[in-house]
Design a protein around this motif. Structure first.
Motif, PDB file in Angstrom:
ATOM      1  N   HIS A 353       0.818  -1.212   0.000  1.00 12.09           N
ATOM      2  CA  HIS A 353       0.000   0.000   0.000  1.00 12.09           C
ATOM      3  C   HIS A 353       0.854   1.265   0.000  1.00 12.09           C
ATOM      4  CE1 HIS A 353       0.709  -1.081   4.233  1.00 12.09           C
ATOM      5  NE2 HIS A 353       0.705   0.224   4.466  1.00 12.09           N
ATOM      6  N   LEU A 358       4.374  -1.433  -3.766  1.00 12.06           N
ATOM      7  CA  LEU A 358       3.684  -1.782  -5.015  1.00 12.06           C
ATOM      8  C   LEU A 358       4.676  -2.105  -6.121  1.00 12.06           C
ATOM      9  CD1 LEU A 358       0.783   0.825  -4.948  1.00 12.06           C
ATOM     10  CD2 LEU A 358       0.507  -1.652  -5.034  1.00 12.06           C
ATOM     11  N   TYR A 377      -5.897  -1.969  -7.100  1.00  8.44           N
ATOM     12  CA  TYR A 377      -5.224  -1.162  -6.079  1.00  8.44           C
ATOM     13  C   TYR A 377      -6.103   0.008  -5.652  1.00  8.44           C
ATOM     14  CZ  TYR A 377      -4.223   2.582  -9.478  1.00  8.44           C
ATOM     15  OH  TYR A 377      -4.339   3.603 -10.370  1.00  8.44           O
ATOM     16  N   VAL A 395       1.606   1.709 -10.659  1.00  7.28           N
ATOM     17  CA  VAL A 395       0.729   0.611 -11.094  1.00  7.28           C
ATOM     18  C   VAL A 395       0.442   0.702 -12.586  1.00  7.28           C
ATOM     19  CG1 VAL A 395      -1.526  -0.470 -10.824  1.00  7.28           C
ATOM     20  CG2 VAL A 395      -0.298   0.349  -8.802  1.00  7.28           C
ATOM     21  N   ASP A 407     -10.170   1.586  -1.063  1.00  7.72           N
ATOM     22  CA  ASP A 407      -9.432   0.841  -0.046  1.00  7.72           C
ATOM     23  C   ASP A 407     -10.201   1.005   1.268  1.00  7.72           C
ATOM     24  OD1 ASP A 407      -7.190   0.481   2.072  1.00  7.72           O
ATOM     25  OD2 ASP A 407      -6.206  -0.180   0.239  1.00  7.72           O
ATOM     26  N   THR A 457      -4.115  -5.761  -4.295  1.00  4.67           N
ATOM     27  CA  THR A 457      -3.209  -5.134  -3.328  1.00  4.67           C
ATOM     28  C   THR A 457      -3.941  -4.208  -2.357  1.00  4.67           C
ATOM     29  OG1 THR A 457      -2.754  -3.168  -4.674  1.00  4.67           O
ATOM     30  CG2 THR A 457      -1.418  -5.135  -5.100  1.00  4.67           C
ATOM     31  N   GLY A 458      -3.210  -3.863  -1.287  1.00  5.30           N
ATOM     32  CA  GLY A 458      -3.650  -2.785  -0.412  1.00  5.30           C
ATOM     33  C   GLY A 458      -4.129  -3.172   0.962  1.00  5.30           C
TER      34      GLY A 458
END
Length: 498
Positions: A353, A358, A377, A395, A407, A457-458
């Motif tokens: 994150h 990343l 993301y 990204v 998120d 992700t995240g």
């Protein structure tokens, strides 16, 4: 413990006091910084937090009859017994240290800091020590494990009272080691100020938490303070790339790791696959081959930090290497979902994150992907806003398809967060914005065809999506992705049976 002894431990922080000689002889049975944790004969530490100031409720707390003394940062009702200090968090660290009788002196203590990799290192150290037949505890982002009693904590590194109590419990119940992540917040707020470490490790330092730290230099200074907290015979294990941040500190011992020829533990010939990572390591004990089930080149660095620390305090290197090989990883850290292979794709959950995290995880995924790389993301709320466009830049440069989503907004407007992230989207990139996180994950998996790699992700291990202080919903990326995958598998099976 008598109040007098506790007051002596914070004497240098005291600004004013109205404590009588008789009160100094009072027995203190508990120390607390939270109104819900009052018991008889409690010393209560007041804090002026960002959301609540416990100085405002001292009258009602004293009326319970359970508080013997208040430690405050400003004057309160003079009819109440209090000691005013210039920093209540610092005083808390010293009070905890005295009250719990310095339990770290009886434990092998491992503390690791850095922007990325702390969780993996802390868990790996805990695992290896257990494999050696020792009993001990773990404190970190994913879980706290105090001699098998597992629970979640809001902070990566808890407050000084909690930490010292956990160490005391560990020591008093037969534990011999304590492994912990040490955040920059905890170092800046004196939560670990009185703990002393056998091993202090640094993984890396890149941009993060500039919502809290006023400058990157302040962030670095906080991180490097960990190395002021070594035991007299302790060892600092530092990524060679960041040794310069020590700024001439005198350390009991220093060993470095990395790819540089200067490193004491030099990493070479790293090969990573979906089955794990193999690398060669040049050490003071000769050249070794190391295997870890952890995926990604950056995990060679994490494994080496732990290995070097253990070897430097006396553990046999070949045994350490053997135990590293049996470590299966951490929830939400490059976590594969095997069921996705029935769809002909790979799906991985990762906690990355920050821009650096990343870049590392996407680079690793790219090397493993047979087809396209699809990355989901987003940016969390109440965090460093400056990194938001940097995340999008990385990204959208590295992924074949980038899907931006929500998120943990944490009270911010999710759409405003996304607008700030979108500033960094690279021209010509294939970038989608899907506000609803479940829909974004489903979109990524639906777009994936045979050989593609989906990286979500995240949020990693986190079990709830936090929209505000009063609204959080159950949402674990792995569970959501698995549900979508199984639904597609069942649908495909149904079609074949028609």
């Amino acid at each position: 413990m008598k109040l007098q002894k506790l007051l002596e431990s914070i004497e240098k922080f005291i600004v004013s006091s109205n404590i009588t000689p008789e009160l100094r002889e009072q027995e203190i049975l508990h120390i607390s910084n939270h109104s819900k944790n009052l018991k008889g004969n409690t010393l209560f530490i007041c804090r002026a937090g960002t959301k609540f100031d416990s100085h405002t409720i001292v009258d009602s707390l004293y009326a319970t009859g359970q508080v013997v003394l208040f430690v405050t940062e400003r004057p309160i009702n003079n009819h109440l017994p209090y000691v005013q200090v210039y920093d209540s968090r610092l005083a808390e660290a010293y009070l905890a240290d005295t009250f719990y009788e310095q339990p770290y002196k009886h434990l092998i203590t491992f503390g690791v800091t850095g922007t990325n990799g702390k969780t993996t290192c802390a868990h790996l150290f805990h695992h290896v020590m257990l494999q050696f037949g020792l009993n001990g505890s773990l404190t970190g982002t994913v879980i706290n494990d105090i001699l098998g009693d597992k629970f979640y904590s809001h902070n990566t590194t808890p407050d000084a009272l909690t930490l010292m109590e956990n160490m005391y419990r560990t020591y008093r119940n037969g534990g011999s080691f304590y492994s912990m992540e040490v955040s920059s917040h905890s170092l800046d707020q004196a939560r670990v100020e009185t703990i002393r470490f056998d091993i202090a490790g640094l993984t890396n330092i890149t941009r993060d938490h500039l919502d809290y730290h006023p400058t990157f230099e302040h962030y670095v200074k906080a991180k490097m303070h960990l190395f002021d907290l070594l035991k007299d015979d302790g060892v600092a294990v530092i990524n060679e790339d960041y040794v310069g941040y020590l700024n001439g500190r005198r350390l009991p011992r220093l060993v470095t790791f990395g790819v540089s020829e200067k490193a004491n533990y030099r990493i070479e010939n790293v090969n990573t696959s979906l089955n794990g990572t193999v690398f060669e390591l040049r050490t003071p004990h000769g050249k070794k081959e190391v295997y870890t089930q952890l995926i990604g080149e950056y995990n060679a660095f994490n494994a080496t930090l732990v290995l070097a620390g253990l070897v430097e305090i006396g553990y046999e290197i070949d045994e350490v290497i053997n135990y590293i090989a049996s470590f299966r990883g951490v929830d939400g850290r490059f976590e594969l979902i095997p069921e996705a292979r029935k769809l002909g794709i790979e799906v991985v959950i990762d906690f990355a994150h920050s821009p650096d995290a990343l870049e590392k995880v996407i680079t690793s995924a790219r090397k493993l992907a047979k087809g396209r790389l699809i990355v989901v993301y987003g940016a969390g709320g109440q965090a460093d806003r400056g990194k938001r466009p940097l995340m999008a830049e990385i990204v959208t440069k590295l992924a074949d398809i980038a899907i931006l989503t929500t998120d943990d907004p944490r009270g911010e407007d999710p759409e405003e967060i996304i607008r700030e992230v979108e500033i960094g989207v690279q021209p010509g990139s294939l970038s989608l914005t899907v506000l609803d996180r479940r829909e974004a994950i489903e979109t990524a998996i639906t777009l994936a065809t045979k050989g593609d790699f989906v990286l979500i992700t995240g949020r990693g291990h986190e079990p709830y999506q936090i929209f505000s202080d009063t609204l959080k919903i159950p949402f674990k990326d792995r569970d959501v992705a698995l549900d979508i995958i199984l639904s597609k598998i069942n649908k495909n099976h149904s079609y074949k049976n028609v």
